[in-house]
Design a protein around this motif. Structure first.
Motif, mmCIF file in Angstrom:
data_model
loop_
_atom_site.group_PDB
_atom_site.id
_atom_site.type_symbol
_atom_site.label_atom_id
_atom_site.label_comp_id
_atom_site.label_asym_id
_atom_site.label_seq_id
_atom_site.Cartn_x
_atom_site.Cartn_y
_atom_site.Cartn_z
ATOM 1 N N VAL A 106 -1.455 -1.016 -4.182
ATOM 2 C CA VAL A 106 -2.555 -0.060 -4.078
ATOM 3 C C VAL A 106 -1.961 1.318 -3.793
ATOM 4 O O VAL A 106 -1.118 1.454 -2.900
ATOM 5 C CB VAL A 106 -3.529 -0.446 -2.943
ATOM 6 N N VAL A 107 -2.381 2.331 -4.540
ATOM 7 C CA VAL A 107 -1.914 3.702 -4.329
ATOM 8 C C VAL A 107 -3.052 4.517 -3.740
ATOM 9 O O VAL A 107 -4.172 4.522 -4.271
ATOM 10 C CB VAL A 107 -1.434 4.338 -5.647
ATOM 11 N N ALA A 108 -2.773 5.194 -2.629
ATOM 12 C CA ALA A 108 -3.786 6.006 -1.955
ATOM 13 C C ALA A 108 -3.285 7.428 -1.781
ATOM 14 O O ALA A 108 -2.161 7.645 -1.324
ATOM 15 C CB ALA A 108 -4.131 5.401 -0.595
ATOM 16 N N LEU A 109 -4.115 8.414 -2.149
ATOM 17 C CA LEU A 109 -3.794 9.823 -1.947
ATOM 18 C C LEU A 109 -4.207 10.229 -0.532
ATOM 19 O O LEU A 109 -5.327 9.946 -0.088
ATOM 20 C CB LEU A 109 -4.537 10.692 -2.956
ATOM 21 N N VAL A 110 -3.300 10.866 0.185
ATOM 22 C CA VAL A 110 -3.581 11.299 1.563
ATOM 23 C C VAL A 110 -3.062 12.725 1.756
ATOM 24 O O VAL A 110 -2.207 13.200 0.996
ATOM 25 C CB VAL A 110 -2.912 10.354 2.595
ATOM 26 N N GLU A 120 0.863 -1.177 0.000
ATOM 27 C CA GLU A 120 0.000 0.000 0.000
ATOM 28 C C GLU A 120 0.902 1.230 0.000
ATOM 29 O O GLU A 120 1.694 1.424 0.932
ATOM 30 C CB GLU A 120 -0.906 0.003 1.225
ATOM 31 N N LEU A 121 0.786 2.038 -1.041
ATOM 32 C CA LEU A 121 1.627 3.226 -1.210
ATOM 33 C C LEU A 121 0.789 4.468 -0.931
ATOM 34 O O LEU A 121 -0.197 4.741 -1.627
ATOM 35 C CB LEU A 121 2.196 3.262 -2.632
ATOM 36 N N PHE A 122 1.168 5.202 0.121
ATOM 37 C CA PHE A 122 0.470 6.437 0.493
ATOM 38 C C PHE A 122 1.242 7.628 -0.080
ATOM 39 O O PHE A 122 2.459 7.744 0.132
ATOM 40 C CB PHE A 122 0.371 6.557 2.008
ATOM 41 N N GLU A 153 -1.672 13.624 4.704
ATOM 42 C CA GLU A 153 -0.482 13.485 5.535
ATOM 43 C C GLU A 153 -0.188 12.002 5.710
ATOM 44 O O GLU A 153 -1.103 11.183 5.841
ATOM 45 C CB GLU A 153 -0.712 14.139 6.902
ATOM 46 N N LEU A 154 1.101 11.659 5.709
ATOM 47 C CA LEU A 154 1.481 10.251 5.838
ATOM 48 C C LEU A 154 1.177 9.718 7.229
ATOM 49 O O LEU A 154 1.499 10.381 8.219
ATOM 50 C CB LEU A 154 2.972 10.069 5.550
ATOM 51 N N PRO A 155 0.563 8.537 7.315
ATOM 52 C CA PRO A 155 0.391 7.901 8.631
ATOM 53 C C PRO A 155 1.754 7.594 9.242
ATOM 54 O O PRO A 155 2.700 7.232 8.539
ATOM 55 C CB PRO A 155 -0.369 6.609 8.307
ATOM 56 N N ALA A 156 1.878 7.748 10.557
ATOM 57 C CA ALA A 156 3.171 7.548 11.215
ATOM 58 C C ALA A 156 3.639 6.108 11.139
ATOM 59 O O ALA A 156 4.841 5.837 11.187
ATOM 60 C CB ALA A 156 3.075 7.987 12.673
ATOM 61 N N GLU A 157 2.682 5.136 11.003
ATOM 62 C CA GLU A 157 3.084 3.724 11.054
ATOM 63 C C GLU A 157 3.639 3.205 9.731
ATOM 64 O O GLU A 157 4.198 2.106 9.683
ATOM 65 C CB GLU A 157 1.901 2.841 11.473
ATOM 66 N N VAL A 158 3.519 3.973 8.645
ATOM 67 C CA VAL A 158 4.025 3.476 7.373
ATOM 68 C C VAL A 158 5.524 3.721 7.288
ATOM 69 O O VAL A 158 6.070 4.606 7.957
ATOM 70 C CB VAL A 158 3.318 4.147 6.163
ATOM 71 N N HIS A 159 6.200 2.922 6.461
ATOM 72 C CA HIS A 159 7.629 3.101 6.260
ATOM 73 C C HIS A 159 7.845 4.434 5.549
ATOM 74 O O HIS A 159 7.338 4.663 4.459
ATOM 75 C CB HIS A 159 8.195 1.962 5.409
#
Length: 337
Positions: A309-313, A275-277, A315-321
């Motif tokens: 999966v690509v998701a537009l956000v 999952e790519l944010f 702000e990046l969630p802190a738990e993602v790499h």
């Protein structure tokens, strides 16, 4: 075994060759183990060390069988019932192999320690060969030393293929086989010690083998549970974050419309669910075509990136790499202002 797939991922000709080689090596291992188990059973007598070596070789059937079953299952494509495919079969096989090693290794360790505490003296008899009486221990020692080279060679061959396929069941099997020479040498030393009048050598060798099995079992159970619990994708030895995490982020950040990118990636077996944010640059047009091109570019990085999966956000969630670094940068920016 032509046109083999891992789920929806069709393997390249090179990877298909690697898979065929892996299956061939596992069948060779099964054949070797059948011969080894039968020969050890013929000569082991009452020796604790030989019994431990026999049990270890019996347990060694579990990883290759788990691999062969998992490869057959994982080939099935995703369905409505199993939308993520059957890649977890690798993790389940890994866990089954680890639990078998841990349970039997613990039993063997306790049984051998009890024999040592009780002072059991293992009787090693004799064989009559061509009219001559020969101490049975010589056959035990010769057999165990003869069994040293084959697992070492098989382990090294499997290790290379395991890395190519990113198969942790095959990797665990290879790692165990590479270390199997210590069991054979330890058993031979234990039997030789009995011949020299050191009765406790036999139980000590069995304890050494039991500890080795428990160590292998604990490491494999720990790694399998970590993967099944959806931890961050790691290298095949489980020691470091997988390099594809950084590669995927770098691929996303190379686009002029992407300001920040973070990845949440889990190991499903041979392949990764990714999952790519993405935080877009302010004012940049965010079209379906751009997102599709980004996903396709990520998939082309490596065959293991099957499900992206690509998701537009905002702000990046802190738990993602990558999210931790983004948070630090944002915090530094706020302090600077």
């Amino acid at each position: 075994m032509t046109n083999r797939r891992f789920g929806r991922t069709e393997l390249t000709p090179e990877l298909q060759d690697s898979l065929r080689r892996a299956v061939r090596l596992e069948w060779i291992t099964v054949g070797y183990l059948v011969v080894a188990v039968c020969l050890i059973a013929l000569v082991m007598g009452s020796s604790q060390a030989m019994k431990a070596a026999w049990i270890e070789d019996m347990l060694a059937f579990v990883p290759p069988i788990a691999f062969l079953v998992a490869v057959a299952v994982v080939n099935k494509p995703p369905s409505r019932r199993r939308p993520y495919g059957n890649h977890r079969a690798i993790g389940v096989g890994h866990l089954v192999a680890g639990v078998a090693l841990l349970v039997m290794g613990s039993y063997l360790l306790l049984d051998s320690a009890l024999g040592l505490i009780q002072g059991e003296h293992p009787p090693i008899g004799t064989f009559h060969v061509f009219g001559q009486t020969v101490w049975q221990g010589w056959f035990m020692i010769a057999l165990m030393l003869l069994l040293v080279p084959v697992p070492v060679v098989l382990g090294r061959l499997k290790m290379k293929v395991a890395n190519e396929l990113h198969d942790k069941v095959l990797y665990a099997d290879a790692d165990m086989l590479k270390a199997d020479w210590r069991t054979s040498v330890g058993t031979a030393v234990g039997v030789a010690g009995v011949g020299l009048g050191l009765w406790w050598f036999d139980a000590a060798a069995a304890i050494f083998i039991g500890l080795s099995i428990v160590k292998d079992g604990f490491r494999n159970v720990s790694t399998a549970i970590t993967d099944l619990a959806d931890s961050r994708a790691r290298t095949i030895d489980g020691n470091d974050p997988h390099p594809l995490l950084e590669k995927v982020e770098k691929q996303a950040r190379s686009l002029d419309w992407v300001e920040h990118a973070g990845v949440r990636m889990r190991d499903e077996g041979h392949v990764f669910h990714t999952e790519l944010f993405v935080v877009p640059v302010g004012g940049a047009a965010q079209t379906p075509e751009r997102l599709r091109n980004l996903a396709e570019g990520v998939i082309e990085l490596d065959w293991k990136l099957e499900d992206v999966v690509v998701a537009l956000v905002d702000e990046l969630p802190a738990e993602v790499h990558g999210g931790e670094q983004h948070d630090k940068q944002s915090e530094g920016g706020r302090q600077g202002r």
